[in-house]
Design an enzyme around this catalytic site. Structure first.
Site, PDB file in Angstrom:
ATOM      1  N   HIS A  88      20.254  28.846  46.009  1.00 25.30           N
ATOM      2  CA  HIS A  88      20.571  28.530  47.401  1.00 25.30           C
ATOM      3  C   HIS A  88      20.296  27.037  47.613  1.00 25.30           C
ATOM      4  CE1 HIS A  88      20.256  29.889  51.915  1.00 25.30           C
ATOM      5  NE2 HIS A  88      21.019  28.847  51.743  1.00 25.30           N
ATOM      6  N   GLU A 148      23.907  21.871  51.577  1.00 27.17           N
ATOM      7  CA  GLU A 148      22.532  21.825  51.080  1.00 27.17           C
ATOM      8  C   GLU A 148      22.035  20.381  50.979  1.00 27.17           C
ATOM      9  OE1 GLU A 148      20.295  24.350  50.607  1.00 27.17           O
ATOM     10  OE2 GLU A 148      21.834  25.533  51.611  1.00 27.17           O
ATOM     11  N   HIS A 152      19.303  19.523  53.839  1.00 31.36           N
ATOM     12  CA  HIS A 152      17.962  19.496  53.249  1.00 31.36           C
ATOM     13  C   HIS A 152      17.718  18.242  52.394  1.00 31.36           C
ATOM     14  CE1 HIS A 152      17.634  23.662  54.595  1.00 31.36           C
ATOM     15  NE2 HIS A 152      18.819  23.883  54.053  1.00 31.36           N
TER      16      HIS A 152
END
Ligand SMILES: *[C@@H]1O[C@H](CO)[C@@H](O)[C@H](O)[C@H]1NC(C)=O
Ligand SMILES: *[C@@H]1O[C@H](CO)[C@@H](O)[C@H](O)[C@H]1NC(C)=O
Ligand SMILES: *[C@@H]1O[C@H](CO)[C@@H](O)[C@H](O)[C@H]1NC(C)=O
Length: 272
Positions: A88, A148, A152
């Site tokens: 993930h 992602e 992040h």
């Protein structure tokens, strides 16, 4: 729910004791990096979430010093290899249960595949094409990678552009991020951890959260958290502090600092 208070109080010394008590070595993810970017940071310093001697935020990850390597087990629709969980991401948490997110829209790179290929990371890209899968209902793999990184990856203090060696190509810090996530994931084979303790996918068996957690602990030495979609196992998160830079630092494993979304009993680990 979040049980990091004791951990925080002890962060410096807890990290140090992990270093000496963990039976396997700490994880230097980037010793075999394809890219030749080096942070130049020492890897024998203070672990993140501990108090640094002097705050060089290129070499000390802050404030997002609690790192979660998050994984999917996608069965509906099935996604990725039948004998592997998938990536993930790698998420920074501010050492207290708050995720940092969406820190720098100016570095929301697109065409991650092109970036990796152009910067010599095609082996990483090959691995991602198999093991870093978006739910097809949610979009393409490329869209997950962009998300992602933007959500992040842009938050890591050690991956800011001015931390890179002079002359680094545009996006080199994102390339380093993807390489790090892949290398770290390769050390965290959840399917293998569970299978080695006799827990394999089944459409009928049910498990307790404690038995799943204990199985990974027995194989790996530390507990992950597990997420469920209803009663169905759907994700895992492994927690770390880091010494040095996300580019080439040392990941120090710790027990999960937070509970996932699974209930305590009746959990199904369905086949893909
Ligand atoms: C880290 O390593 C360097 C170089 O070997 C050394 O000079 C320094 O004292 C070490 N620092 C710590 C905290 O061990
Ligand atoms: C966590 O710490 C940050 C500052 O480092 C603060 O802004 C945030 O509100 C804190 N979150 C919680 C849940 O305490
Ligand atoms: C993606 O990047 C590659 C390499 O730089 C380039 O050849 C390709 O045209 C780009 N694709 C898109 C859709 O921008």
């Amino acid at each position: 729910m979040f049980v990091v208070a004791g951990l925080l109080a002890l962060a410096g010394s807890a990290a140090a004791s992990v270093l000496t008590s963990f039976t396997s070595p700490n994880i230097n993810v980037n010793r075999e990096l394809i890219s030749d970017i080096s942070s130049g940071c020492p890897t024998n310093g203070t672990a993140s979430c501990g108090k640094p001697a002097g705050t060089n935020t290129c070499c000390f990850e802050t404030p997002g010093g609690l790192l979660l390597q998050t994984q999917f087990w996608d069965t509906d629709p099935p996604d990725g290899p039948t004998d592997s969980w998938t990536i993930h991401g790698l998420w920074p948490d501010e050492c207290n249960g708050s995720f940092m997110e969406d820190c720098d829209p100016s570095r929301a790179y697109t065409n991650i595949s092109g970036l990796l290929t152009a910067q010599g990371a095609s082996a990483t890209l090959d691995f991602m094409n198999t093991y870093w899968k978006n739910d097809p209902d949610d979009g393409t793999d490329e869209e997950l990678w962009e998300h992602e990184w933007e959500t992040h990856g842009t938050c890591y203090s050690t991956l800011q552009v001015d931390c890179l060696p002079a002359g680094s190509p545009k996006g080199a810090e994102a390339v380093a991020f993807f390489e790090t996530v892949v290398k770290l994931f390769q050390t965290l084979p959840t399917f293998t951890f569970l299978a080695a303790q006799g827990i394999t996918p089944s459409s009928s068996a049910t498990h307790t959260l404690a038995s799943l957690t204990a199985a990974v602990k027995a194989e790996y030495g530390f507990t992950p958290s597990f997420d469920c979609d209803g009663d169905d196992l759907s994700g895992a998160s492994y927690y770390f502090h880091i010494i040095g830079s996300v580019i080439d630092g040392t990941f120090v494993p710790i027990d999960a600092a937070e509970s996932g979304s699974c209930g305590s009993t009746g959990i199904k680990y369905l086949p893909k």
